[in-house]
Motif scaffolding. Structure first.
Motif, PDB file in Angstrom:
ATOM      1  N   ALA A 102       0.828  -1.207   0.000  1.00  0.00           N
ATOM      2  CA  ALA A 102       0.000   0.000   0.000  1.00  0.00           C
ATOM      3  C   ALA A 102       0.864   1.260   0.000  1.00  0.00           C
ATOM      4  O   ALA A 102       0.581   2.229  -0.715  1.00  0.00           O
ATOM      5  CB  ALA A 102      -0.931  -0.002   1.207  1.00  0.00           C
ATOM      6  N   ASN A 113      -6.951   1.091   2.596  1.00  0.00           N
ATOM      7  CA  ASN A 113      -6.649   0.228   1.456  1.00  0.00           C
ATOM      8  C   ASN A 113      -5.659  -0.897   1.708  1.00  0.00           C
ATOM      9  O   ASN A 113      -5.484  -1.748   0.828  1.00  0.00           O
ATOM     10  CB  ASN A 113      -6.137   1.077   0.284  1.00  0.00           C
ATOM     11  CG  ASN A 113      -7.252   1.762  -0.470  1.00  0.00           C
ATOM     12  OD1 ASN A 113      -8.094   1.122  -1.080  1.00  0.00           O
ATOM     13  ND2 ASN A 113      -7.265   3.085  -0.408  1.00  0.00           N
ATOM     14  N   ALA A 172      -6.731  -4.282   0.860  1.00  0.00           N
ATOM     15  CA  ALA A 172      -7.005  -4.593  -0.546  1.00  0.00           C
ATOM     16  C   ALA A 172      -5.797  -5.178  -1.273  1.00  0.00           C
ATOM     17  O   ALA A 172      -5.939  -5.701  -2.379  1.00  0.00           O
ATOM     18  CB  ALA A 172      -7.480  -3.333  -1.274  1.00  0.00           C
ATOM     19  N   LEU A 190     -10.286  -1.996  -3.823  1.00  0.00           N
ATOM     20  CA  LEU A 190      -9.417  -0.816  -3.823  1.00  0.00           C
ATOM     21  C   LEU A 190     -10.250   0.462  -3.909  1.00  0.00           C
ATOM     22  O   LEU A 190     -11.086   0.613  -4.798  1.00  0.00           O
ATOM     23  CB  LEU A 190      -8.449  -0.883  -5.003  1.00  0.00           C
ATOM     24  CG  LEU A 190      -7.418   0.238  -5.116  1.00  0.00           C
ATOM     25  CD1 LEU A 190      -6.441   0.194  -3.944  1.00  0.00           C
ATOM     26  CD2 LEU A 190      -6.666   0.141  -6.443  1.00  0.00           C
ATOM     27  N   LYS A 191     -10.012   1.379  -2.983  1.00  0.00           N
ATOM     28  CA  LYS A 191     -10.656   2.693  -2.992  1.00  0.00           C
ATOM     29  C   LYS A 191      -9.673   3.690  -3.596  1.00  0.00           C
ATOM     30  O   LYS A 191      -8.722   4.098  -2.936  1.00  0.00           O
ATOM     31  CB  LYS A 191     -11.031   3.126  -1.571  1.00  0.00           C
ATOM     32  CG  LYS A 191     -12.122   2.310  -0.911  1.00  0.00           C
ATOM     33  CD  LYS A 191     -12.356   2.821   0.507  1.00  0.00           C
ATOM     34  CE  LYS A 191     -13.419   2.032   1.236  1.00  0.00           C
ATOM     35  NZ  LYS A 191     -14.762   2.274   0.692  1.00  0.00           N
TER      36      LYS A 191
END
Length: 202
Positions: free
Chosen positions: A52, A87, A90, A102-103
């Protein structure tokens, strides 16, 4: 290693650590070892967090600073920290995201309502949505934002002049080849985003 300040010793002295707080001296034993758990679960979580943070580093100027920092400031955070908070789950430990989780953006602006896609040609894609404007925040003039991303996980904002009231935008994929597309609405006056939607182009 100890240091002397105002005639007070602080720091590591042999097997003990000396510190001062509110005018009092405190002495504690130096720990014999520092725990660094390496269970499979913890190693996996560290790998996800690393992935991330690497995504953030790749996309600071294009995504994090303009679209995450404003939302993060409302929560007394940095954009990097807010992205990782929302995230990390994710990503897998090898660095690849689950696109469905995923944002790319987050916020409480009204969403892209009832998003539909139409292929009007082999390379022409038409984005269609419903105008769900309702107030000065979620307004007809919210900008429709479109981002592309390939497997290198670098995102690129695509030129787009559509707003919420237009209810449609046409993109020529011949000039924009990506593995994934993301879209969201943006209120530039309030620096607010909606949660992003994703499209698989593979």
């Amino acid at each position: 290693m100890a240091s002397i300040k105002d005639k007070l010793i602080a720091g590591l002295v042999g097997p003990v650590i000396i510190s001062h707080r509110y005018g009092k001296a405190y002495i504690r034993s130096k720990p014999s070892s520092v725990k660094n758990p390496r269970t499979p679960g913890q190693v996996n979580q560290r790998g996800k967090f690393k992935a991330a943070t690497q995504f953030v580093s790749r996309n600071l100027d294009e995504l994090i600073r303009p679209y995450w920092n404003p939302e993060a400031r409302r929560n007394a955070m940095s954009g990097q920290n807010l992205f990782c908070k929302l995230n990390t789950h994710a990503f897998d430990s090898d660095g690849f995201p689950d696109i469905t989780r995923l944002k790319l953006t987050t916020g409480n602006l009204g969403e892209v309502n009832n998003l539909r896609l139409e292929m009007t040609d082999d390379t022409i894609i038409r984005f269609i949505w419903n105008n769900n404007s309702r107030d000065k925040k979620t307004s007809e003039e919210n900008q429709f934002k479109l981002f592309g991303m390939n497997l290198d996980l670098v995102v690129k904002e695509l030129p787009c002049n559509a707003v919420r009231k237009h209810e449609a935008f046409v993109l020529d994929l011949k000039q924009n080849t990506f593995s994934y597309l993301f879209c969201f609405f943006w209120n530039p006056q309030l620096q607010l985003a909606s949660n992003s939607e994703w499209i698989d182009c593979t």
